[in-house]
Scaffold this active site. Structure first.
Site, PDB file in Angstrom:
ATOM      1  N   GLU A   1       0.941  -1.281   0.137  1.00  0.00           N
ATOM      2  CA  GLU A   1       0.045   0.143  -0.005  1.00  0.00           C
ATOM      3  C   GLU A   1       0.698   1.267  -0.192  1.00  0.00           C
ATOM      4  O   GLU A   1       0.500   2.273   0.291  1.00  0.00           O
ATOM      5  CB  GLU A   1      -0.881   0.235   1.171  1.00  0.00           C
ATOM      6  CG  GLU A   1      -2.014  -1.044   1.260  1.00  0.00           C
ATOM      7  CD  GLU A   1      -2.715  -1.025  -0.004  1.00  0.00           C
ATOM      8  OE1 GLU A   1      -2.721  -0.274  -0.864  1.00  0.00           O
ATOM      9  OE2 GLU A   1      -3.272  -2.136  -0.496  1.00  0.00           O
TER      10      GLU A   1
HETATM   11  C1  LIG Z   1       3.101  -9.506   0.508  1.00  0.00           C
HETATM   12  C2  LIG Z   1       2.581  -8.435  -0.616  1.00  0.00           C
HETATM   13  C3  LIG Z   1       1.354  -8.056  -0.767  1.00  0.00           C
HETATM   14  C4  LIG Z   1       0.951  -7.129  -1.736  1.00  0.00           C
HETATM   15  N1  LIG Z   1      -0.342  -7.029  -2.019  1.00  0.00           N
HETATM   16  C5  LIG Z   1      -0.545  -6.293  -3.230  1.00  0.00           C
HETATM   17  C6  LIG Z   1      -2.000  -6.283  -3.692  1.00  0.00           C
HETATM   18  O1  LIG Z   1      -2.896  -6.818  -3.193  1.00  0.00           O
HETATM   19  N2  LIG Z   1      -2.277  -5.556  -4.806  1.00  0.00           N
HETATM   20  C7  LIG Z   1      -1.196  -4.741  -5.278  1.00  0.00           C
HETATM   21  O2  LIG Z   1      -1.308  -4.196  -6.482  1.00  0.00           O
HETATM   22  N3  LIG Z   1       0.271  -4.814  -4.968  1.00  0.00           N
HETATM   23  C8  LIG Z   1       0.545  -5.540  -4.140  1.00  0.00           C
HETATM   24  N4  LIG Z   1       1.698  -5.680  -3.446  1.00  0.00           N
HETATM   25  C9  LIG Z   1       2.635  -4.895  -3.908  1.00  0.00           C
HETATM   26  C10 LIG Z   1       3.145  -3.744  -3.169  1.00  0.00           C
HETATM   27  O3  LIG Z   1       2.077  -2.749  -2.980  1.00  0.00           O
HETATM   28  C11 LIG Z   1       4.404  -3.238  -3.763  1.00  0.00           C
HETATM   29  O4  LIG Z   1       5.360  -4.026  -3.563  1.00  0.00           O
HETATM   30  C12 LIG Z   1       4.700  -1.806  -2.998  1.00  0.00           C
HETATM   31  O5  LIG Z   1       3.957  -0.772  -3.450  1.00  0.00           O
HETATM   32  C13 LIG Z   1       6.365  -1.245  -3.430  1.00  0.00           C
HETATM   33  O6  LIG Z   1       6.517  -1.406  -5.099  1.00  0.00           O
HETATM   34  P1  LIG Z   1       7.918  -2.419  -5.409  1.00  0.00           P
HETATM   35  O7  LIG Z   1       8.057  -3.604  -4.624  1.00  0.00           O
HETATM   36  O8  LIG Z   1       8.109  -2.238  -6.703  1.00  0.00           O
HETATM   37  O9  LIG Z   1       9.154  -1.649  -4.860  1.00  0.00           O
HETATM   38  P2  LIG Z   1       9.823  -0.194  -5.469  1.00  0.00           P
HETATM   39  O10 LIG Z   1       8.712   0.717  -5.985  1.00  0.00           O
HETATM   40  O11 LIG Z   1      10.738  -0.830  -6.689  1.00  0.00           O
HETATM   41  O12 LIG Z   1      10.616   0.404  -4.158  1.00  0.00           O
HETATM   42  C14 LIG Z   1      11.794   0.062  -3.788  1.00  0.00           C
HETATM   43  C15 LIG Z   1      12.164   0.823  -2.919  1.00  0.00           C
HETATM   44  O13 LIG Z   1      12.422   2.434  -3.466  1.00  0.00           O
HETATM   45  C16 LIG Z   1      11.706   3.239  -2.627  1.00  0.00           C
HETATM   46  N5  LIG Z   1      11.129   4.123  -3.815  1.00  0.00           N
HETATM   47  C17 LIG Z   1      10.529   3.822  -4.960  1.00  0.00           C
HETATM   48  N6  LIG Z   1      10.066   4.901  -5.581  1.00  0.00           N
HETATM   49  C18 LIG Z   1      10.440   6.194  -4.726  1.00  0.00           C
HETATM   50  C19 LIG Z   1      10.315   7.336  -4.740  1.00  0.00           C
HETATM   51  N7  LIG Z   1       9.749   8.159  -5.530  1.00  0.00           N
HETATM   52  N8  LIG Z   1      10.715   8.222  -3.577  1.00  0.00           N
HETATM   53  C20 LIG Z   1      11.315   7.822  -2.642  1.00  0.00           C
HETATM   54  N9  LIG Z   1      11.556   6.279  -2.509  1.00  0.00           N
HETATM   55  C21 LIG Z   1      11.057   5.573  -3.562  1.00  0.00           C
HETATM   56  C22 LIG Z   1      10.937   2.234  -1.961  1.00  0.00           C
HETATM   57  O14 LIG Z   1      10.360   3.243  -0.985  1.00  0.00           O
HETATM   58  C23 LIG Z   1      11.523   1.159  -1.577  1.00  0.00           C
HETATM   59  O15 LIG Z   1      11.907   1.347  -0.565  1.00  0.00           O
HETATM   60  C24 LIG Z   1       2.223  -6.674  -2.245  1.00  0.00           C
HETATM   61  C25 LIG Z   1       3.343  -6.660  -2.075  1.00  0.00           C
HETATM   62  C26 LIG Z   1       3.464  -7.861  -1.251  1.00  0.00           C
HETATM   63  C27 LIG Z   1       5.147  -7.911  -1.094  1.00  0.00           C
END
Ligand SMILES: Cc1cc2nc3c(=O)[nH]c(=O)nc-3n(C[C@H](O)[C@H](O)[C@H](O)COP(=O)(O)OP(=O)(O)OC[C@H]3O[C@@H](n4cnc5c(N)ncnc54)[C@H](O)[C@@H]3O)c2cc1C
Length: 594
Positions: A437
């Protein structure tokens, strides 16, 4: 292993005294939301959480979930507990009465939600995602879609999911690529979504996905994203289930925590395109999805509160029994709760939990006012307040949850590190809360960028003014309240200074502002939590003065608020120093030196 017992006394106190249920029940549509109804609901929910959901928590952690031949398997105990959840009508508690819900305030729903999450986070994610889908459909879908889908979702007979994430689109939803091609009165959806919580399962007959996708001619970026409702099974005109839609789970992830919550990879359109129905307008999907994300952000914050409460109960009970060492001046063996450092840990947990509960519940109450009031000014003020507090609830409370679940292990010593005790699960389960989220970094950017700078700090200034106005009430409590009063005033001043600093730097040094965002988020949570603790203490003072209610409970409230003032609020000093240091060293280090 400690069983979960809902903290009904504190929940009732926060709902009535801090979040203002009596005022909410004067709003049109909430007349039935009175204390008479609240007590039996909370008691029954507490029983359900302890007796039905709680015992399945460790089973889920140990058994996890899997996919065999395209079918998601979760522990049978989960399915049984979920059926009872549906039969008891819990999903519809704060859902609209037009669709067979009970129409109670989200404030009351937040308390029952906290109980579900404390009892079993992995299982309770399923109704959590469903409630977001219900809200989104209710606010943005056509009447026809509402009639077909809402009654079944509100009853919990079907469940909803939120499908945003793709391999290249995590925090950055502008990168969404799943395609939606118009096809008569519907669309054909194709592509892959990852990490979809409870994205498929057999606990219900149907699963309803809310999917972000892009039309073929859509503009680049977030302005080209649309929202679609994609059911696992299509629905016939008579409401019965029809053909299997073209959306299939291909795998579930193996995770650090929430083992039995299936985190699914979903493929849409491998057999010609999944049928999807537009929700809201074309290319305006992200705005609709924000309905779901905002609710989910509040809910994830409450998950942090819930898992912290569960960890606290286990730590407290263990500390009362475990015998080790002696306290200074005594030759008797001591139970570890007698040691000052264990007291420090337990009080840190207890005081932050109470501060979090109050902060989350006043946010839910603001949402209720925004939803229900007929007064345009009140609605605008409540919307502003809930929007401002939502990233604080999500970001600060989940970071605190990690701290508190870790302390929960620490109180147990080596036993806590061993899985059999059960407390390691709370720490493992809590880690996801700072990620999904929107990560903490994204919440911090949201708070600073969209909630503070975007309105030139006006919403935050109004909140700061309310905090300042409360000082007169604290002053009237006498010198006994000096430490609370001074600490809250200092927290207020630091938040005010940091806000002014952000407003001053926003134009000239945006990178420095981004660097400050995390500390600003944590400062806001710490200071607002302190304000709520002081409000609680002031109510307790009045109740004690008039000999109302349980004196021990109110005395504990004042002592806990004093602990927060003396031991937790000083954290705000470190945050404000980090914010206003004007340093930019994190950005200055060349990449090859990392
Ligand atoms: C168990 C689990 C359940 C989930 N459930 C759902 C679901 O039901 N539906 C759904 O759609 N998604 C779901 N997700 C996805 C989840 O919302 C994303 O993993 C999350 O939003 C982060 O995206 P990412 O993993 O691509 O990380 P990234 O976006 O690659 O981020 C990696 C790091 O970079 C930082 N970062 C990225 N962009 C910025 C920025 N602009 N400024 C500062 N820092 C930044 C982040 O804070 C993080 O520390 C789930 C994930 C997991 C692991």
């Amino acid at each position: 292993m400690t069983e979960y017992t809902a903290p009904l006394g504190d929940m009732n106190f926060v709902i009535n005294e801090l979040a203002g249920l009596p005022e909410l029940s004067k709003l049109p549509g909430f007349e039935h939301a009175t204390d008479d109804l609240l007590e039996p609901i909370l008691e029954e929910a507490s029983r359900f959480a302890s007796e039905v959901l709680g015992p399945t928590n460790v089973i889920g952690d140990q058994q996890g979930c899997s996919v065999t031949d395209g079918v998601v398997k979760v522990p049978s105990e989960f399915s049984d507990a979920y059926q009872l959840f549906v039969e008891s009508g819990w999903q519809g508690l704060d859902c609209p009465q037009d669709y067979d819900g009970m129409g109670l305030p989200a404030l009351i729903g937040s308390a029952t939600f906290e109980m579900w999450q404390a009892a079993n986070l992995a299982l309770s994610l399923c109704p959590m995602l469903n409630s977001g889908a219900i809200d989104t459909i209710e606010l943005h879908a056509t009447d026809e879609l509402k009639q077909v889908y809402l009654p079944k979702l509100v009853s919990g007979e079907w469940t909803g999911t939120m499908d945003l994430t793709e391999p290249q689109a995590g925090s950055d939803l502008a990168k969404v690529r799943v395609q939606a091609v118009p096809d008569g009165d519907h669309y054909r959806i194709s592509g892959t979504k990852i990490f979809i919580t409870w994205g498929d399962h057999e606990m219900t007959e149907n699963v309803v996905h809310l999917v972000l996708a892009r039309l073929p001619d859509a503009p680049e970026g977030v302005r080209g994203i649309s929202l679609f409702l994609v059911p696992k099974f299509l629905v016939n005109d008579d409401g019965s289930l029809g053909d299997r839609n073209d959306v299939y789970v291909t795998s579930v992830e193996h995770k650090l925590g929430i083992h039995a919550s299936p985190t699914c990879v979903l493929n849409f359109g491998d057999k010609g395109g999944a049928i999807g129905y537009l929700v809201g307008k074309e290319n305006r999907g992200l705005a609709c999805m924000f309905t779901m994300m905002n609710l989910a952000r509040l809910q994830v914050g409450i998950q942090g509160l819930a898992v912290s409460e569960r960890a606290y109960q286990a730590a407290r009970d263990f500390a009362k029994e475990r015998v080790q060492g002696q306290v200074p001046g005594s030759h008797e063996s001591a139970r570890i709760i007698q040691h000052a450092d264990v007291r420090r840990m337990l009080m840190t947990m207890k005081s932050l939990i109470e501060a979090m509960r109050a902060t989350a519940y006043i946010t839910a109450a603001a949402l209720d006012v925004a939803h229900q009031t007929e007064d345009a000014d009140d609605r605008a003020a409540a919307l502003e307040r809930s929007a401002l507090l939502t990233p604080v609830v999500k970001g600060w409370m989940t970071e605190v949850a990690l701290e508190l679940t870790s302390i929960g292990v620490q109180v147990h010593g080596g036993t806590g590190y061993i899985e059999e005790t059960g407390v390691a699960q709370y720490l493992r389960d809590a880690k996801i809360l700072t990620i999904y989220e929107g990560t903490t970094g994204i919440q911090a950017n949201d708070l600073v960028g969209r909630k503070v700078l975007a309105d030139s700090g006006k919403g935050m200034q109004r909140l700061l003014q309310e905090m300042a106005d409360f000082d007169a009430s604290l002053a009237s409590c006498g010198p006994e309240f000096d430490s609370i009063r001074n600490a809250v005033a200092t927290g207020h001043k630091r938040l005010e200074d940091a806000t002014n600093w952000l407003l001053g730097k926003a134009q000239e040094e945006p990178a420095v502002v981004n660097l400050a965002a995390f500390d600003y988020l944590m400062l806001a949570g710490t200071a607002i939590g302190g304000w709520q603790m002081a409000r609680a203490a002031e109510v307790a003072h009045r109740k004690l003065a008039t000999s109302e209610g349980n004196a021990d409970f109110y005395k504990a409230k004042i002592i806990t608020a004093r602990f927060y003032a003396e031991e937790v609020l000083p954290r705000s000093a470190g945050h404000v120093e980090a914010i206003t240091s004007d340093g930019n060293s994190a950005m200055a280090l060349p990449e090859d030196q990392f």
